[in-house]
Motif scaffolding. Structure first.
Motif, PDB file in Angstrom:
ATOM      1  N   ASP A 101       0.809  -1.225  -0.017  1.00 17.35           N
ATOM      2  CA  ASP A 101       0.094   0.198  -0.008  1.00 17.35           C
ATOM      3  C   ASP A 101       0.849   1.387  -0.085  1.00 17.35           C
ATOM      4  O   ASP A 101       0.327   2.253   0.201  1.00 17.35           O
ATOM      5  CB  ASP A 101      -1.029  -0.128   1.156  1.00 17.35           C
ATOM      6  N   GLY A 102       2.259   1.096  -0.183  1.00 24.62           N
ATOM      7  CA  GLY A 102       3.011   2.264  -0.069  1.00 24.62           C
ATOM      8  C   GLY A 102       3.489   2.580   1.004  1.00 24.62           C
ATOM      9  O   GLY A 102       4.341   3.763   1.279  1.00 24.62           O
ATOM     10  N   THR A 103       3.312   2.096   2.294  1.00 20.98           N
ATOM     11  CA  THR A 103       3.856   2.317   3.429  1.00 20.98           C
ATOM     12  C   THR A 103       5.169   1.950   3.624  1.00 20.98           C
ATOM     13  O   THR A 103       5.604   1.254   3.118  1.00 20.98           O
ATOM     14  CB  THR A 103       2.590   1.880   4.483  1.00 20.98           C
ATOM     15  N   THR A 104       5.684   2.641   4.913  1.00 21.65           N
ATOM     16  CA  THR A 104       7.101   2.225   5.199  1.00 21.65           C
ATOM     17  C   THR A 104       7.123   0.898   5.521  1.00 21.65           C
ATOM     18  O   THR A 104       6.197   0.153   6.237  1.00 21.65           O
ATOM     19  CB  THR A 104       7.419   3.161   6.216  1.00 21.65           C
ATOM     20  N   TRP A 105       8.259   0.067   5.272  1.00 23.45           N
ATOM     21  CA  TRP A 105       8.538  -1.437   5.491  1.00 23.45           C
ATOM     22  C   TRP A 105       9.675  -1.327   6.277  1.00 23.45           C
ATOM     23  O   TRP A 105      10.386  -0.830   5.991  1.00 23.45           O
ATOM     24  CB  TRP A 105       8.860  -2.015   3.869  1.00 23.45           C
ATOM     25  N   THR A 106       9.417  -2.491   7.063  1.00 21.89           N
ATOM     26  CA  THR A 106      10.732  -2.945   8.098  1.00 21.89           C
ATOM     27  C   THR A 106      10.625  -4.269   8.266  1.00 21.89           C
ATOM     28  O   THR A 106       9.681  -4.911   8.019  1.00 21.89           O
ATOM     29  CB  THR A 106      10.626  -2.122   9.469  1.00 21.89           C
ATOM     30  N   ALA A 107      11.772  -4.743   8.473  1.00 24.29           N
ATOM     31  CA  ALA A 107      11.716  -6.329   8.737  1.00 24.29           C
ATOM     32  C   ALA A 107      12.654  -6.918   9.988  1.00 24.29           C
ATOM     33  O   ALA A 107      13.337  -5.744  10.418  1.00 24.29           O
ATOM     34  CB  ALA A 107      12.356  -7.137   7.538  1.00 24.29           C
ATOM     35  N   GLY A 108      12.660  -7.923  10.172  1.00 29.03           N
ATOM     36  CA  GLY A 108      13.682  -8.240  11.524  1.00 29.03           C
ATOM     37  C   GLY A 108      12.940  -8.239  12.609  1.00 29.03           C
ATOM     38  O   GLY A 108      11.887  -7.545  12.997  1.00 29.03           O
ATOM     39  N   PRO A 109      13.578  -8.848  13.692  1.00 32.43           N
ATOM     40  CA  PRO A 109      12.923  -8.994  15.013  1.00 32.43           C
ATOM     41  C   PRO A 109      12.788  -7.706  15.548  1.00 32.43           C
ATOM     42  O   PRO A 109      11.729  -7.300  16.321  1.00 32.43           O
ATOM     43  CB  PRO A 109      14.089  -9.926  15.883  1.00 32.43           C
ATOM     44  N   THR A 110      13.459  -6.577  15.392  1.00 34.01           N
ATOM     45  CA  THR A 110      13.372  -5.071  16.001  1.00 34.01           C
ATOM     46  C   THR A 110      12.965  -4.293  14.839  1.00 34.01           C
ATOM     47  O   THR A 110      12.917  -3.149  15.279  1.00 34.01           O
ATOM     48  CB  THR A 110      14.698  -4.838  16.670  1.00 34.01           C
ATOM     49  N   GLY A 111      13.021  -4.541  13.861  1.00 28.32           N
ATOM     50  CA  GLY A 111      12.513  -3.594  12.527  1.00 28.32           C
ATOM     51  C   GLY A 111      13.615  -3.054  12.202  1.00 28.32           C
ATOM     52  O   GLY A 111      13.495  -1.806  11.518  1.00 28.32           O
ATOM     53  N   ALA A 112      15.007  -3.462  12.514  1.00 26.90           N
ATOM     54  CA  ALA A 112      16.088  -2.558  12.033  1.00 26.90           C
ATOM     55  C   ALA A 112      16.495  -2.855  10.592  1.00 26.90           C
ATOM     56  O   ALA A 112      17.167  -2.084  10.093  1.00 26.90           O
ATOM     57  CB  ALA A 112      17.265  -3.051  12.882  1.00 26.90           C
ATOM     58  N   CYS A 113      15.730  -3.968   9.757  1.00 27.21           N
ATOM     59  CA  CYS A 113      16.001  -3.948   8.452  1.00 27.21           C
ATOM     60  C   CYS A 113      15.005  -3.100   7.894  1.00 27.21           C
ATOM     61  O   CYS A 113      13.771  -3.270   8.131  1.00 27.21           O
ATOM     62  CB  CYS A 113      15.996  -5.333   8.050  1.00 27.21           C
ATOM     63  N   SER A 114      15.471  -2.078   6.926  1.00 32.90           N
ATOM     64  CA  SER A 114      14.430  -1.086   6.452  1.00 32.90           C
ATOM     65  C   SER A 114      14.753  -0.864   4.917  1.00 32.90           C
ATOM     66  O   SER A 114      15.705  -1.362   4.314  1.00 32.90           O
ATOM     67  CB  SER A 114      14.309   0.256   7.020  1.00 32.90           C
ATOM     68  N   ALA A 115      13.867  -0.055   4.241  1.00 27.45           N
ATOM     69  CA  ALA A 115      14.289   0.483   2.954  1.00 27.45           C
ATOM     70  C   ALA A 115      15.504   1.198   2.953  1.00 27.45           C
ATOM     71  O   ALA A 115      16.134   1.017   1.595  1.00 27.45           O
ATOM     72  CB  ALA A 115      13.280   1.299   2.287  1.00 27.45           C
ATOM     73  N   ALA A 116      16.173   1.666   3.598  1.00 23.01           N
ATOM     74  CA  ALA A 116      17.301   2.205   3.691  1.00 23.01           C
ATOM     75  C   ALA A 116      18.508   1.325   3.427  1.00 23.01           C
ATOM     76  O   ALA A 116      19.634   1.824   3.223  1.00 23.01           O
ATOM     77  CB  ALA A 116      17.487   3.001   5.145  1.00 23.01           C
ATOM     78  N   ASP A 117      18.266   0.076   3.553  1.00 19.98           N
ATOM     79  CA  ASP A 117      19.378  -1.059   3.331  1.00 19.98           C
ATOM     80  C   ASP A 117      19.264  -1.469   1.829  1.00 19.98           C
ATOM     81  O   ASP A 117      20.058  -2.202   1.444  1.00 19.98           O
ATOM     82  CB  ASP A 117      18.865  -2.247   4.336  1.00 19.98           C
ATOM     83  N   TYR A 118      18.351  -0.814   1.250  1.00 19.20           N
ATOM     84  CA  TYR A 118      18.501  -1.289  -0.434  1.00 19.20           C
ATOM     85  C   TYR A 118      18.267  -0.158  -1.239  1.00 19.20           C
ATOM     86  O   TYR A 118      18.008   1.091  -0.947  1.00 19.20           O
ATOM     87  CB  TYR A 118      17.086  -2.094  -0.342  1.00 19.20           C
ATOM     88  N   SER A 119      18.916  -0.122  -2.447  1.00 17.60           N
ATOM     89  CA  SER A 119      18.840   0.609  -3.265  1.00 17.60           C
ATOM     90  C   SER A 119      18.082   0.281  -4.606  1.00 17.60           C
ATOM     91  O   SER A 119      18.431  -0.730  -5.147  1.00 17.60           O
ATOM     92  CB  SER A 119      20.460   0.844  -3.728  1.00 17.60           C
ATOM     93  N   VAL A 120      17.115   0.896  -5.164  1.00 16.65           N
ATOM     94  CA  VAL A 120      16.401   0.630  -6.255  1.00 16.65           C
ATOM     95  C   VAL A 120      16.999   1.539  -7.307  1.00 16.65           C
ATOM     96  O   VAL A 120      16.785   3.075  -7.354  1.00 16.65           O
ATOM     97  CB  VAL A 120      14.890   0.796  -6.035  1.00 16.65           C
TER      98      VAL A 120
END
Length: 166
Positions: A101-120
């Motif tokens: 839906d275009g909202t902010t994505w995070t992953a991992g147990p604490t949510g430390a993985c985010s869009a900032a970890d990737y380059s499109v």
């Protein structure tokens, strides 16, 4: 034959001829005059226009080796389809790491993985008019950036891509 009989016969013949000719003219419609006035007028009408439906964007699974910090990029093929009955103009496609839906994505147990970890990368697609029911095909790359920090929370995650076509 007397002159009066001749004249009478001639007059009768002329009358008959006039009646026959007159009847013929009436039957053929010739010689009938119609009176008329000239006029002017105006009117109006209308036609309905539709609206532009949203483009339909679909993507294929990414190809390439799994993403790793500073490692090789993956490629994602996608298409932008015009679902309308008229031509739509494709002016832009923006691809980001985000939820469906275009909202902010995070992953991992604490949510430390985010869009900032990737380059499109910049989408490769031909912009311009798309005919009714037709599609424009493109591709985009995604890579994992090396943040020079622990990125363990990004291990084994599925990174969602959000496509915005206009």
């Amino acid at each position: 034959m007397s002159m009066s009989v001749s004249r009478s016969l001639l007059a009768t013949t002329r009358r008959k001829a006039a009646v026959v000719v007159g009847a013929g003219v009436l039957l053929l419609g010739g010689g009938v005059a119609y009176a008329y006035w000239s006029s002017t007028g105006t009117g109006s009408g209308a036609a309905e226009t539709g609206s532009a439906p949203a483009f339909v964007v679909a993507s294929d699974p990414a190809t390439g080796d799994p993403l790793t910090p500073g490692g090789p990029a993956q490629s994602v093929a996608f298409s932008v389809t015009n679902p309308s009955t008229g031509v739509l103009n494709l002016a832009s496609v923006l691809v980001t790491v985000a939820n469906a839906d275009g909202t902010t994505w995070t992953a991992g147990p604490t949510g430390a993985c985010s869009a900032a970890d990737y380059s499109v990368g910049t989408p490769a697609i031909t912009y311009g008019p798309i005919a009714a029911g037709a599609a424009a095909n493109g591709s985009v790359t995604i890579a994992m950036v090396n943040r020079s920090a622990n990125q363990d929370e990004c291990k084994n995650v599925t990174v969602p891509l959000y496509f915005a076509a206009s």
